[in-house]
Design a protein around this motif. Structure first.
Motif, PDB file in Angstrom:
ATOM      1  N   CYS A  86       0.941  -1.260  -0.051  1.00 23.11           N
ATOM      2  CA  CYS A  86      -0.074  -0.010  -0.058  1.00 23.11           C
ATOM      3  C   CYS A  86       0.953   1.341  -0.127  1.00 23.11           C
ATOM      4  O   CYS A  86       1.668   1.339   0.840  1.00 23.11           O
ATOM      5  CB  CYS A  86      -0.938  -0.012   1.020  1.00 23.11           C
ATOM      6  SG  CYS A  86      -2.147   1.428   1.392  1.00 23.11           S
ATOM      7  N   ILE A  87       0.411   2.175  -0.949  1.00 21.75           N
ATOM      8  CA  ILE A  87       1.113   3.361  -0.976  1.00 21.75           C
ATOM      9  C   ILE A  87       0.572   4.184   0.486  1.00 21.75           C
ATOM     10  O   ILE A  87      -0.492   4.315   0.599  1.00 21.75           O
ATOM     11  CB  ILE A  87       1.049   4.348  -2.059  1.00 21.75           C
ATOM     12  CG1 ILE A  87       1.994   3.406  -3.313  1.00 21.75           C
ATOM     13  CG2 ILE A  87       1.339   5.776  -1.789  1.00 21.75           C
ATOM     14  CD1 ILE A  87       1.535   4.039  -4.835  1.00 21.75           C
ATOM     15  N   LEU A  88       1.583   4.903   1.163  1.00 18.38           N
ATOM     16  CA  LEU A  88       1.309   5.598   2.314  1.00 18.38           C
ATOM     17  C   LEU A  88       0.920   7.224   2.223  1.00 18.38           C
ATOM     18  O   LEU A  88       0.314   8.022   2.609  1.00 18.38           O
ATOM     19  CB  LEU A  88       1.869   5.115   3.519  1.00 18.38           C
ATOM     20  CG  LEU A  88       1.875   3.658   3.801  1.00 18.38           C
ATOM     21  CD1 LEU A  88       2.871   3.179   4.947  1.00 18.38           C
ATOM     22  CD2 LEU A  88       0.349   3.538   4.549  1.00 18.38           C
ATOM     23  N   ASP A 106      -6.095   0.760   0.692  1.00 24.82           N
ATOM     24  CA  ASP A 106      -7.138   1.476   1.547  1.00 24.82           C
ATOM     25  C   ASP A 106      -6.855   1.215   3.043  1.00 24.82           C
ATOM     26  O   ASP A 106      -7.474   1.491   3.859  1.00 24.82           O
ATOM     27  CB  ASP A 106      -8.412   0.749   1.316  1.00 24.82           C
ATOM     28  CG  ASP A 106      -9.255   1.093  -0.042  1.00 24.82           C
ATOM     29  OD1 ASP A 106      -8.771   2.375  -0.593  1.00 24.82           O
ATOM     30  OD2 ASP A 106      -9.571   0.318  -0.925  1.00 24.82           O
ATOM     31  N   PHE A 107      -5.441   1.017   3.053  1.00 25.11           N
ATOM     32  CA  PHE A 107      -4.734   1.076   4.634  1.00 25.11           C
ATOM     33  C   PHE A 107      -5.180  -0.267   5.392  1.00 25.11           C
ATOM     34  O   PHE A 107      -5.329  -0.154   6.595  1.00 25.11           O
ATOM     35  CB  PHE A 107      -5.159   2.448   5.261  1.00 25.11           C
ATOM     36  CG  PHE A 107      -4.866   3.425   4.312  1.00 25.11           C
ATOM     37  CD1 PHE A 107      -3.403   3.895   4.438  1.00 25.11           C
ATOM     38  CD2 PHE A 107      -5.845   4.516   3.996  1.00 25.11           C
ATOM     39  CE1 PHE A 107      -3.378   4.962   3.412  1.00 25.11           C
ATOM     40  CE2 PHE A 107      -5.413   5.414   3.447  1.00 25.11           C
ATOM     41  CZ  PHE A 107      -4.136   5.701   3.163  1.00 25.11           C
ATOM     42  N   ILE A 156      -1.565   8.377  12.272  1.00 22.82           N
ATOM     43  CA  ILE A 156      -2.707   8.993  11.453  1.00 22.82           C
ATOM     44  C   ILE A 156      -1.949   8.738   9.830  1.00 22.82           C
ATOM     45  O   ILE A 156      -0.853   8.819   9.768  1.00 22.82           O
ATOM     46  CB  ILE A 156      -2.842  10.496  11.505  1.00 22.82           C
ATOM     47  CG1 ILE A 156      -3.524  10.709  12.964  1.00 22.82           C
ATOM     48  CG2 ILE A 156      -3.498  11.229  10.280  1.00 22.82           C
ATOM     49  CD1 ILE A 156      -3.621  12.424  13.415  1.00 22.82           C
ATOM     50  N   LEU A 157      -3.047   8.270   9.237  1.00 24.05           N
ATOM     51  CA  LEU A 157      -2.657   7.790   7.666  1.00 24.05           C
ATOM     52  C   LEU A 157      -3.091   8.871   6.688  1.00 24.05           C
ATOM     53  O   LEU A 157      -2.468   9.079   5.610  1.00 24.05           O
ATOM     54  CB  LEU A 157      -3.403   6.407   7.279  1.00 24.05           C
ATOM     55  CG  LEU A 157      -2.814   5.201   8.367  1.00 24.05           C
ATOM     56  CD1 LEU A 157      -3.943   3.940   8.229  1.00 24.05           C
ATOM     57  CD2 LEU A 157      -1.307   5.086   8.063  1.00 24.05           C
ATOM     58  N   ALA A 158      -4.332   9.339   6.710  1.00 26.17           N
ATOM     59  CA  ALA A 158      -4.796  10.147   6.015  1.00 26.17           C
ATOM     60  C   ALA A 158      -5.751  11.224   6.434  1.00 26.17           C
ATOM     61  O   ALA A 158      -6.237  10.874   7.316  1.00 26.17           O
ATOM     62  CB  ALA A 158      -5.287   9.494   4.673  1.00 26.17           C
ATOM     63  N   THR A 172      -4.582   4.227  12.261  1.00 25.55           N
ATOM     64  CA  THR A 172      -4.394   2.799  12.562  1.00 25.55           C
ATOM     65  C   THR A 172      -3.767   2.626  13.911  1.00 25.55           C
ATOM     66  O   THR A 172      -2.916   3.305  14.263  1.00 25.55           O
ATOM     67  CB  THR A 172      -3.545   2.137  11.426  1.00 25.55           C
ATOM     68  OG1 THR A 172      -3.795   0.842  11.336  1.00 25.55           O
ATOM     69  CG2 THR A 172      -2.093   2.722  11.441  1.00 25.55           C
ATOM     70  N   SER A 173      -3.911   1.415  14.081  1.00 27.50           N
ATOM     71  CA  SER A 173      -3.517   0.936  15.347  1.00 27.50           C
ATOM     72  C   SER A 173      -2.098   0.129  14.967  1.00 27.50           C
ATOM     73  O   SER A 173      -1.225  -0.553  15.826  1.00 27.50           O
ATOM     74  CB  SER A 173      -4.176  -0.168  16.355  1.00 27.50           C
ATOM     75  OG  SER A 173      -4.536  -1.306  15.605  1.00 27.50           O
ATOM     76  N   ALA A 174      -2.129  -0.186  13.708  1.00 27.56           N
ATOM     77  CA  ALA A 174      -0.990  -1.330  13.117  1.00 27.56           C
ATOM     78  C   ALA A 174       0.363  -0.350  12.666  1.00 27.56           C
ATOM     79  O   ALA A 174       1.120  -0.975  12.226  1.00 27.56           O
ATOM     80  CB  ALA A 174      -1.639  -2.015  11.740  1.00 27.56           C
ATOM     81  N   MET A 175       0.466   0.773  12.972  1.00 26.03           N
ATOM     82  CA  MET A 175       1.561   1.533  12.566  1.00 26.03           C
ATOM     83  C   MET A 175       1.823   2.496  13.913  1.00 26.03           C
ATOM     84  O   MET A 175       0.883   3.071  14.696  1.00 26.03           O
ATOM     85  CB  MET A 175       1.617   2.231  11.546  1.00 26.03           C
ATOM     86  CG  MET A 175       1.522   1.228  10.139  1.00 26.03           C
ATOM     87  SD  MET A 175       1.536   2.193   8.565  1.00 26.03           S
ATOM     88  CE  MET A 175       2.371   0.959   7.659  1.00 26.03           C
TER      89      MET A 175
END
Lengths: 167, 167
Positions: free
Chosen positions: A80-82, A99-100, B81-83, B93-96
């Motif tokens: 995934c592009i971030l 979509d993350f 925060i991703l976007a 996300t909690s994944a990063m």
């Protein structure tokens, strides 16, 4: 010249390749973001890229399938592009799908985020690739897989390929 | 009215809360992005938020620490925060961890990405919260933790708190 980084890499968990190359930032950007270009340089030969799909937006797919010299396909999953800034910065990860969506975790997961940073350096480009891992184990694994040689060779191939297109 | 979603949730892996609330999108946005506001509504009472840190940029921290009625702290780790689009969309996300570092994976990891989508609906807001998981197991776990009741109650608290500030 040392590039200005958006964060300080952690030597325990991160791997950094930093070089100046003889092609302009726009060429490096095109090589990284156009699948037709990427196929020509992303895997150190005699490995090759069997498939590449890029949807150039935050949340878009960044998928590559590598092929061994014996013809074995090694799909790495949909990445995934971030984040992206044209001609400056591309951030993508193996830890998410489009979509993350976080990928399934597990002991054998190979999770990293790649920060590709490019900026003008004379007529060329200051190039920094940071592979960021969850922990020291992830960094060690990537190092043993040959990060420095692999990403360095790929960068040589990128330069050679983009120069050959221009000549 | 159904909100227009940026992707189609997968019922096997994703949980969706969709409601119309009586406060404008700007208030919902402020409640989600200002730590001083978030502390007032994010945890269904009698749980509370002991700490909240938000760096409102892609790659910035989104950290909350919940406190049980008995005073026990439940740090959820640094999220990322991703976007974001002001007054429209917040993805975290909690994944990063910050700067898009993947978290350590493992069988007990609780990984999800939250998409908070807000748009005007009359004088109020159409609110959609999607919790996106790696797999069905993740969705089931979140469902058993009480996603619908928990996120619904938190949204009620958000509305009540923002209305109380205005009166």
């Amino acid at each position: 010249m040392s590039a200005k980084l958006p964060f300080t890499p952690n030597p325990e968990t991160d791997l950094v390749l930093e070089r100046t190359v003889d092609v302009p930032p726009e060429w490096v950007w095109a090589a990284w973001t156009n699948p037709e270009h990427l196929k020509h340089w992303f895997c150190p030969r005699p490995w090759s890229v069997a498939e590449c799909k890029i949807d150039l937006r935050p949340g878009g797919v960044f998928r590559t399938v590598m092929k061994s010299p014996q013809g074995e396909l090694m799909p790495a999953g949909d990445g995934c592009i971030l984040a992206l800034e044209e001609n400056r910065r591309l951030v993508w990860t193996s830890a998410m799908e489009p979509d993350f969506r976080p990928v399934e975790s597990g002991e054998d997961a190979f999770l990293f985020t790649a920060h590709i940073l490019i900026e003008p350096d004379g007529a060329g480009t200051r190039y920094v690739a940071i592979a960021m891992h969850p922990d020291e184990k992830g960094r060690q694994k990537h190092e043993q897989m040959g990060f420095h040689e692999g990403w360095g060779t790929a960068l040589d191939q990128l330069v050679e390929y983009m120069q050959s297109r221009a000549s």
